[in-house]
Design a protein around this motif. Structure first.
Motif, PDB file in Angstrom:
ATOM      1  N   GLU A  38       0.820  -1.192   0.000  1.00  0.00           N
ATOM      2  CA  GLU A  38       0.000   0.000   0.000  1.00  0.00           C
ATOM      3  C   GLU A  38       0.864   1.256   0.000  1.00  0.00           C
ATOM      4  O   GLU A  38       1.915   1.309   0.635  1.00  0.00           O
ATOM      5  CB  GLU A  38      -0.871  -0.013   1.263  1.00  0.00           C
ATOM      6  N   VAL A  39       0.380   2.256  -0.730  1.00  0.00           N
ATOM      7  CA  VAL A  39       0.943   3.590  -0.671  1.00  0.00           C
ATOM      8  C   VAL A  39      -0.080   4.454   0.074  1.00  0.00           C
ATOM      9  O   VAL A  39      -1.246   4.500  -0.334  1.00  0.00           O
ATOM     10  CB  VAL A  39       1.194   4.162  -2.075  1.00  0.00           C
ATOM     11  N   THR A  40       0.362   5.074   1.147  1.00  0.00           N
ATOM     12  CA  THR A  40      -0.570   5.899   1.914  1.00  0.00           C
ATOM     13  C   THR A  40      -0.258   7.371   1.704  1.00  0.00           C
ATOM     14  O   THR A  40       0.912   7.758   1.539  1.00  0.00           O
ATOM     15  CB  THR A  40      -0.507   5.574   3.415  1.00  0.00           C
ATOM     16  N   GLN A  41      -1.297   8.183   1.699  1.00  0.00           N
ATOM     17  CA  GLN A  41      -1.138   9.620   1.518  1.00  0.00           C
ATOM     18  C   GLN A  41      -1.940  10.354   2.577  1.00  0.00           C
ATOM     19  O   GLN A  41      -3.083   9.983   2.871  1.00  0.00           O
ATOM     20  CB  GLN A  41      -1.634  10.054   0.131  1.00  0.00           C
ATOM     21  N   THR A  42      -1.325  11.377   3.141  1.00  0.00           N
ATOM     22  CA  THR A  42      -2.023  12.221   4.098  1.00  0.00           C
ATOM     23  C   THR A  42      -1.743  13.681   3.784  1.00  0.00           C
ATOM     24  O   THR A  42      -0.651  14.019   3.299  1.00  0.00           O
ATOM     25  CB  THR A  42      -1.558  11.921   5.540  1.00  0.00           C
ATOM     26  N   PRO A  43      -2.710  14.549   4.031  1.00  0.00           N
ATOM     27  CA  PRO A  43      -4.086  14.232   4.411  1.00  0.00           C
ATOM     28  C   PRO A  43      -4.908  13.772   3.221  1.00  0.00           C
ATOM     29  O   PRO A  43      -4.441  13.846   2.088  1.00  0.00           O
ATOM     30  CB  PRO A  43      -4.590  15.584   4.934  1.00  0.00           C
ATOM     31  N   LYS A  44      -6.120  13.320   3.443  1.00  0.00           N
ATOM     32  CA  LYS A  44      -7.016  12.938   2.343  1.00  0.00           C
ATOM     33  C   LYS A  44      -7.536  14.192   1.637  1.00  0.00           C
ATOM     34  O   LYS A  44      -7.705  14.201   0.418  1.00  0.00           O
ATOM     35  CB  LYS A  44      -8.205  12.143   2.868  1.00  0.00           C
ATOM     36  N   HIS A  45      -7.842  15.201   2.425  1.00  0.00           N
ATOM     37  CA  HIS A  45      -8.350  16.464   1.895  1.00  0.00           C
ATOM     38  C   HIS A  45      -7.567  17.603   2.534  1.00  0.00           C
ATOM     39  O   HIS A  45      -7.181  17.514   3.703  1.00  0.00           O
ATOM     40  CB  HIS A  45      -9.838  16.642   2.228  1.00  0.00           C
ATOM     41  N   CYS A 102       3.541  11.261   1.630  1.00  0.00           N
ATOM     42  CA  CYS A 102       3.326   9.961   0.992  1.00  0.00           C
ATOM     43  C   CYS A 102       4.285   8.965   1.617  1.00  0.00           C
ATOM     44  O   CYS A 102       5.462   9.277   1.838  1.00  0.00           O
ATOM     45  CB  CYS A 102       3.576  10.082  -0.508  1.00  0.00           C
ATOM     46  N   GLU A 103       3.810   7.765   1.884  1.00  0.00           N
ATOM     47  CA  GLU A 103       4.633   6.758   2.518  1.00  0.00           C
ATOM     48  C   GLU A 103       4.388   5.385   1.894  1.00  0.00           C
ATOM     49  O   GLU A 103       3.254   5.034   1.564  1.00  0.00           O
ATOM     50  CB  GLU A 103       4.316   6.723   4.015  1.00  0.00           C
ATOM     51  N   GLN A 104       5.462   4.617   1.762  1.00  0.00           N
ATOM     52  CA  GLN A 104       5.340   3.223   1.298  1.00  0.00           C
ATOM     53  C   GLN A 104       6.374   2.374   2.020  1.00  0.00           C
ATOM     54  O   GLN A 104       7.456   2.864   2.346  1.00  0.00           O
ATOM     55  CB  GLN A 104       5.515   3.135  -0.229  1.00  0.00           C
ATOM     56  N   HIS A 105       6.012   1.122   2.260  1.00  0.00           N
ATOM     57  CA  HIS A 105       6.903   0.192   2.952  1.00  0.00           C
ATOM     58  C   HIS A 105       7.079  -1.077   2.134  1.00  0.00           C
ATOM     59  O   HIS A 105       7.131  -2.181   2.671  1.00  0.00           O
ATOM     60  CB  HIS A 105       6.360  -0.110   4.349  1.00  0.00           C
ATOM     61  N   TYR A 135      -3.778  15.219  -5.892  1.00  0.00           N
ATOM     62  CA  TYR A 135      -2.346  14.967  -5.986  1.00  0.00           C
ATOM     63  C   TYR A 135      -2.092  13.503  -5.610  1.00  0.00           C
ATOM     64  O   TYR A 135      -2.385  13.073  -4.496  1.00  0.00           O
ATOM     65  CB  TYR A 135      -1.565  15.931  -5.095  1.00  0.00           C
ATOM     66  N   LEU A 136      -1.552  12.786  -6.579  1.00  0.00           N
ATOM     67  CA  LEU A 136      -1.334  11.355  -6.438  1.00  0.00           C
ATOM     68  C   LEU A 136       0.145  11.070  -6.251  1.00  0.00           C
ATOM     69  O   LEU A 136       0.995  11.640  -6.926  1.00  0.00           O
ATOM     70  CB  LEU A 136      -1.812  10.618  -7.693  1.00  0.00           C
ATOM     71  N   CYS A 137       0.419  10.162  -5.349  1.00  0.00           N
ATOM     72  CA  CYS A 137       1.774   9.669  -5.138  1.00  0.00           C
ATOM     73  C   CYS A 137       1.832   8.230  -5.639  1.00  0.00           C
ATOM     74  O   CYS A 137       0.834   7.490  -5.554  1.00  0.00           O
ATOM     75  CB  CYS A 137       2.106   9.738  -3.656  1.00  0.00           C
ATOM     76  N   ALA A 138       2.964   7.824  -6.157  1.00  0.00           N
ATOM     77  CA  ALA A 138       3.147   6.444  -6.588  1.00  0.00           C
ATOM     78  C   ALA A 138       4.563   6.001  -6.237  1.00  0.00           C
ATOM     79  O   ALA A 138       5.449   6.830  -5.990  1.00  0.00           O
ATOM     80  CB  ALA A 138       2.906   6.298  -8.091  1.00  0.00           C
ATOM     81  N   SER A 139       4.768   4.694  -6.203  1.00  0.00           N
ATOM     82  CA  SER A 139       6.103   4.164  -5.977  1.00  0.00           C
ATOM     83  C   SER A 139       6.304   2.942  -6.866  1.00  0.00           C
ATOM     84  O   SER A 139       5.332   2.320  -7.322  1.00  0.00           O
ATOM     85  CB  SER A 139       6.316   3.793  -4.511  1.00  0.00           C
ATOM     86  N   SER A 140       7.559   2.613  -7.109  1.00  0.00           N
ATOM     87  CA  SER A 140       7.871   1.416  -7.887  1.00  0.00           C
ATOM     88  C   SER A 140       9.266   0.931  -7.539  1.00  0.00           C
ATOM     89  O   SER A 140      10.077   1.653  -6.959  1.00  0.00           O
ATOM     90  CB  SER A 140       7.787   1.682  -9.392  1.00  0.00           C
ATOM     91  N   GLN A 141       9.522  -0.318  -7.910  1.00  0.00           N
ATOM     92  CA  GLN A 141      10.883  -0.818  -7.822  1.00  0.00           C
ATOM     93  C   GLN A 141      11.744  -0.085  -8.857  1.00  0.00           C
ATOM     94  O   GLN A 141      11.235   0.574  -9.767  1.00  0.00           O
ATOM     95  CB  GLN A 141      10.913  -2.317  -8.149  1.00  0.00           C
ATOM     96  N   VAL A 142      13.059  -0.243  -8.705  1.00  0.00           N
ATOM     97  CA  VAL A 142      13.990   0.189  -9.738  1.00  0.00           C
ATOM     98  C   VAL A 142      14.743  -1.065 -10.147  1.00  0.00           C
ATOM     99  O   VAL A 142      15.656  -1.505  -9.462  1.00  0.00           O
ATOM    100  CB  VAL A 142      14.953   1.277  -9.225  1.00  0.00           C
ATOM    101  N   ASP A 143      14.331  -1.651 -11.236  1.00  0.00           N
ATOM    102  CA  ASP A 143      14.843  -2.964 -11.630  1.00  0.00           C
ATOM    103  C   ASP A 143      15.018  -2.952 -13.128  1.00  0.00           C
ATOM    104  O   ASP A 143      14.082  -2.635 -13.851  1.00  0.00           O
ATOM    105  CB  ASP A 143      13.830  -4.042 -11.206  1.00  0.00           C
TER     106      ASP A 143
END
Lengths: 110, 115
Positions: free
Chosen positions: B3-10, B23-26, B89-97
């Motif tokens: 999951e990618v979490t984003q705060t705040p929602k609004h 934005c945070e991802q684990h 505003y959308l945050c995303a994450s991905s591997q670097v491979d």
């Protein structure tokens, strides 16, 4: 990145296959075709990608024409939860740049 | 955790305010992205971070200032915004491979309104 053209909207009956076309006539030989979708009020979600061969995963199938100028995303048994905007993107692999076009709004109806 | 979490929602802010989106991802992803999405339009890429370094800036105005303090966290600092900056505003994450496709995982977004 190659420009892609998709129909603005499509309807599909629940339980039937949804076939979403995408035109990418200027695609270059090393550009892939990617599909993402965005369900209302959510972030986009990756579906599938391909280069030349047809591809299938648990979500969908991707059919790419032999000349690679167009492709079709197939959702084999559409459900109401598949109602979303579907984006077809043609670009080089792993550049980090996803350039979204206008997409197709798919409405699955009961 | 996929999951990618984003705060705040609004977030509602005035044109003179300073605020930050988080934005945070684990998932151990080493690339993170900011996108802007206006109503009924597709997402538009703003910034890309790779290994905590800014690698792509899509000519975004300086009133948007990204920051990647560590591999799990991405911030977007906002200052002196205009009403036309109101968007999701959308945050995303991905591997670097280099071998496999690095699909991007998106968060649900922060809906920003600038008054």
């Amino acid at each position: 990145d190659a420009k892609t053209t998709q129909p603005t909207s499509m309807d599909c009956a629940e339980g039937r296959a949804a076939n979403l076309p995408c035109n990418h006539s200027t695609i270059s030989g090393n550009e892939y075709v990617y599909w993402y979708r965005q369900i209302h009020s959510q972030g986009p979600q990756y579906i599938i990608h391909g280069l030349k061969n047809n591809e299938t995963n648990e979500m969908a199938s991707l059919i790419i024409t032999e000349d690679r100028k167009s492709s079709t995303l197939i959702l084999p048994h559409a459900t109401l939860r598949d109602t979303a905007v579907y984006y077809c993107i043609a670009c080089l692999r792993n550049t980090g740049k996803l350039i979204f076009g206008q997409g197709t709004t798919l409405q699955v109806k009961p | 955790d996929t999951e990618v979490t984003q705060t705040p929602k609004h977030l509602v802010m005035g044109m003179t305010n300073k605020k930050s989106l988080k934005c945070e991802q684990h998932m151990g992803h080493r690339a993170m992205y900011w996108y802007k999405q206006k109503a009924k339009k597709p997402p538009e890429l703003m910034f890309v971070y790779s290994y905590e370094k800014l690698s792509i800036n899509e000519s975004v105005p300086s009133r948007f200032s990204p920051e990647c303090p560590n591999s799990s966290l991405l911030n977007l600092h906002l200052h002196a915004l205009q009403p036309e900056d109101s968007a999701l505003y959308l945050c995303a994450s991905s591997q670097v491979d280099l071998i496999t496709y690095n699909e991007q995982f998106f968060g649900p977004g922060t809906r920003l309104t600038v008054l």
